[in-house]
Write an enzyme that holds these catalytic residues in place. Structure first.
Site, PDB file in Angstrom:
ATOM      1  N   SER A 189       0.827  -1.219   0.000  1.00 53.36           N
ATOM      2  CA  SER A 189       0.000   0.000   0.000  1.00 53.36           C
ATOM      3  C   SER A 189       0.851   1.254   0.000  1.00 53.36           C
ATOM      4  CB  SER A 189      -0.916  -0.005   1.231  1.00 53.36           C
ATOM      5  OG  SER A 189      -0.145  -0.153   2.404  1.00 53.36           O
TER       6      SER A 189
ATOM      7  N   THR B  25     -39.601  27.147  -7.903  1.00 47.98           N
ATOM      8  CA  THR B  25     -39.904  25.780  -7.455  1.00 47.98           C
ATOM      9  C   THR B  25     -40.178  25.018  -8.750  1.00 47.98           C
ATOM     10  OG1 THR B  25     -42.279  26.168  -7.260  1.00 47.98           O
ATOM     11  CG2 THR B  25     -40.979  26.581  -5.285  1.00 47.98           C
ATOM     12  N   HIS B  26     -39.807  23.771  -8.783  1.00 51.68           N
ATOM     13  CA  HIS B  26     -39.946  22.949 -10.008  1.00 51.68           C
ATOM     14  C   HIS B  26     -39.238  23.591 -11.205  1.00 51.68           C
ATOM     15  CE1 HIS B  26     -43.298  20.837  -7.899  1.00 51.68           C
ATOM     16  NE2 HIS B  26     -43.521  22.045  -7.426  1.00 51.68           N
TER      17      HIS B  26
ATOM     18  N   SER C 114     -14.663  26.904 -26.582  1.00 50.26           N
ATOM     19  CA  SER C 114     -14.782  25.677 -27.362  1.00 50.26           C
ATOM     20  C   SER C 114     -13.711  25.689 -28.435  1.00 50.26           C
ATOM     21  CB  SER C 114     -16.167  25.619 -28.004  1.00 50.26           C
ATOM     22  OG  SER C 114     -16.132  24.818 -29.166  1.00 50.26           O
TER      23      SER C 114
ATOM     24  N   LYS D  71     -18.453  30.271 -27.903  1.00 47.72           N
ATOM     25  CA  LYS D  71     -18.821  29.582 -26.660  1.00 47.72           C
ATOM     26  C   LYS D  71     -18.095  30.120 -25.429  1.00 47.72           C
ATOM     27  CE  LYS D  71     -21.161  26.565 -25.909  1.00 47.72           C
ATOM     28  NZ  LYS D  71     -20.997  25.117 -26.045  1.00 47.72           N
TER      29      LYS D  71
ATOM     30  N   GLU E 117     -19.229  22.639 -13.847  1.00 51.59           N
ATOM     31  CA  GLU E 117     -19.536  21.292 -14.366  1.00 51.59           C
ATOM     32  C   GLU E 117     -18.601  20.240 -13.770  1.00 51.59           C
ATOM     33  OE1 GLU E 117     -19.783  21.228 -18.685  1.00 51.59           O
ATOM     34  OE2 GLU E 117     -20.891  23.101 -18.663  1.00 51.59           O
TER      35      GLU E 117
ATOM     36  N   LYS F 196      -8.124   3.487   2.454  1.00 51.46           N
ATOM     37  CA  LYS F 196      -7.372   4.726   2.218  1.00 51.46           C
ATOM     38  C   LYS F 196      -7.612   5.380   0.869  1.00 51.46           C
ATOM     39  CE  LYS F 196      -4.407   3.275   5.710  1.00 51.46           C
ATOM     40  NZ  LYS F 196      -5.112   1.956   5.651  1.00 51.46           N
TER      41      LYS F 196
HETATM   42  N1  ARG Z   1      -1.122  -1.427   5.676  1.00 48.96           N
HETATM   43  C1  ARG Z   1      -2.019  -1.925   6.654  1.00 48.96           C
HETATM   44  C2  ARG Z   1      -3.343  -1.176   6.670  1.00 48.96           C
HETATM   45  O1  ARG Z   1      -3.405  -0.105   6.187  1.00 48.96           O
HETATM   46  C3  ARG Z   1      -1.379  -1.811   8.001  1.00 48.96           C
HETATM   47  C4  ARG Z   1      -1.888  -2.790   8.980  1.00 48.96           C
HETATM   48  C5  ARG Z   1      -1.339  -4.125   8.671  1.00 48.96           C
HETATM   49  N2  ARG Z   1      -1.729  -5.058   9.647  1.00 48.96           N
HETATM   50  C6  ARG Z   1      -1.747  -6.365   9.417  1.00 48.96           C
HETATM   51  N3  ARG Z   1      -2.153  -7.115  10.352  1.00 48.96           N
HETATM   52  N4  ARG Z   1      -1.346  -6.857   8.270  1.00 48.96           N
HETATM   53  O2  ARG Z   1      -4.343  -1.651   7.137  1.00 48.96           O
END
Ligand code: ARG
Length: 461
Positions: free
Chosen positions: A27, A159-160, A281, A287, A294, A329
């Protein structure tokens, strides 16, 4: 062994982790963004470990100094994280070991990456909540300026998407002010829940070491400590709440964008956008497009998608930590970034727009949207509202049929619909009279808008 780096958990395995499997599970390319939070959390943890006598003061000193050096290296680009390190926690720990030697191995005492990543995430959330709250406050201040500038400008309320009744244009801007105010309050509400430390939960069970969880929490500025170590490592409610709050911000921005796009079209022509915030454009030279609005509207879909993403990740997970949770994440970071960028650019675009007041005055002067005034005029003459509505409906149909505006219909004509009409009706058939006759608080009258602005300004002090 291959030339692959040793992973934190390698020792019980007799074969190196398959390279493709490692690349798949790494990651680093995403959680690299958490390096500051990770180092901040580690410094607090090491400090607490030394205070409790779990490691020596000298070791903690080396660790803290080493971590600051790693932070510098990551900041300057001297250290470039590689995916072979699995995650940012490993990147930092491995580099620390290179810099300070064996003491680095003591940093992880009483800690798992499970409570470590939960801590990093909460620190990230706290920082980003504060950033978004600041951007929302900025947006609200622009809206107050707009509301003030246009508090005595009359335009249609819809409205509408049909012309409904005239209103102060400031009232329109103050509606957005209220909406963004709720967004800020949602964020500050969830900030309280985010501001709780998971450090010390370790893998999920806690630790045999005498960790001072209150102290590490205090060092990180957290207001509380987890009450259940399973929950501490497996809870991602805050990520969901944060993305949900951001999805609402984006929904507001998207609706606002829609008005900007419509109102800046030739058909409406209510709103001008400065050239600096419009695009052209490549084929049609005439344009002028509201692309910023948007794009904000379009990016809303990403944040909604992120919300579905995280909800789906979490829905079937057994307690406690599961590796699936690493996938929180991308949606979290993308949401924070998209929402912040959208708030920032939308505000700047808004500052570079203006209402076409002359056109609005012309359009509202004799429009059928004054019909509600006629009905309420009749109510003041003691005619039941339902009857007043029916009579007025007939007058509107007559006006359309005769191609007349409501103020240009003669009194004798009005009196064929109801005996209750007298000269006074013409006083009500003026847009400013209509707007300013509104008596209820929070309504669209000039006075009400000025009160709304004053109240909002006072609450900022
Ligand atoms: N990269 C992992 C995460 O974001 C860290 C935790 C890893 N823990 C594990 N037991 N493999 O969740």
């Amino acid at each position: 062994m291959s030339n692959q780096k040793e992973l934190l958990w390698q020792s019980r395995f007799s074969q190196p982790f398959d390279r493709e499997a490692l690349k798949f599970s790494s990651s680093v390319h995403v959680d690299g963004l958490l390096y500051r939070e990770d180092i901040q959390g580690s410094i607090a943890h090491a400090t607490m470990l030394a205070e409790e006598g779990i490691i020596s003061g000298e070791e903690a000193g080396q660790i803290v100094e080493g971590l600051r050096a790693v932070e510098q290296e990551l900041e300057s680009g001297a250290l470039v994280p590689v995916w072979e390190d699995e995650d940012i926690h490993t990147v930092i720990e491995n580099r620390l070991k290179e810099l300070i030697g064996p003491a680095a191995g003591k940093l992880h005492s009483g800690r798992s990456r499970n409570d470590q990543v939960a801590t990093d995430t909460r620190l990230y959330l706290r920082r980003n909540i504060d950033c978004l709250t600041g951007l929302i406050a900025g947006m609200q201040s622009t809206l107050l300026d707009k509301a003030e500038r246009y508090s005595r400008t009359i335009m249609f309320g819809y409205t509408h998407l049909q012309r409904a009744q005239p209103m102060s244009a400031g009232h329109y801007y103050m509606a957005w002010h209220s909406m963004f105010g709720r967004d800020a309050s949602r964020l500050s509400d969830l900030r309280k829940r985010a501001n709780v430390s998971p450090l010390g939960a370790a893998a999920f069970a806690g630790s045999t070491l005498p960790l001072n969880t209150a102290r590490s929490a205090e060092l990180l500025g957290f207001e509380g400590v987890f009450s259940n170590s399973i929950d501490a490592v497996s809870d991602r409610d805050l990520v969901i709440e944060f993305i949900s709050a951001c999805a609402t911000v984006m929904m507001h921005l998207s609706r606002f964008s829609e008005d900007v796009i419509l109102w800046s079209s030739a058909e409406f022509n209510y709103l001008g956008i400065s050239d600096a915030f419009a695009t052209g454009s490549s084929i049609m030279p005439q344009k002028k497009n509201a692309d910023i609005a948007e794009l904000v509207r379009g990016k809303t879909g990403r944040v909604y998608g992120n919300l579905m993403n995280i909800l789906t990740i979490m829905k079937g997970l057994p307690l406690s930590y599961n590796r699936d949770m690493q996938e929180d994440k991308p949606p979290l970071f993308d949401t924070a970034e998209t929402t912040a960028q959208s708030l920032s650019i939308f505000r700047r675009m808004l500052e570079n727009t203006w209402l076409n007041e002359e056109r609005l005055a012309r359009l509202t002067a004799d429009d059928l949207s004054l019909a509600t005034e006629i009905a309420e005029y009749l109510v003041r003459k003691q005619i039941p509202f339902r009857d007043a509505h029916r009579i007025t409906g007939k007058i509107v149909a007559y006006a359309i049929e005769q191609d007349k505006s409501l103020p240009s219909i003669g009194l004798d004509e009005y009196r064929t619909f109801s005996e209750a009409f007298d000269e006074g009706i013409y006083d009500d058939l003026k847009p400013d009279a209509s707007v300013n006759s509104k008596k209820t608080s929070g309504s669209c009258s000039f006075r009400s808008v000025e009160e709304q602005i004053a109240r909002a300004r006072a609450s900022k002090k």
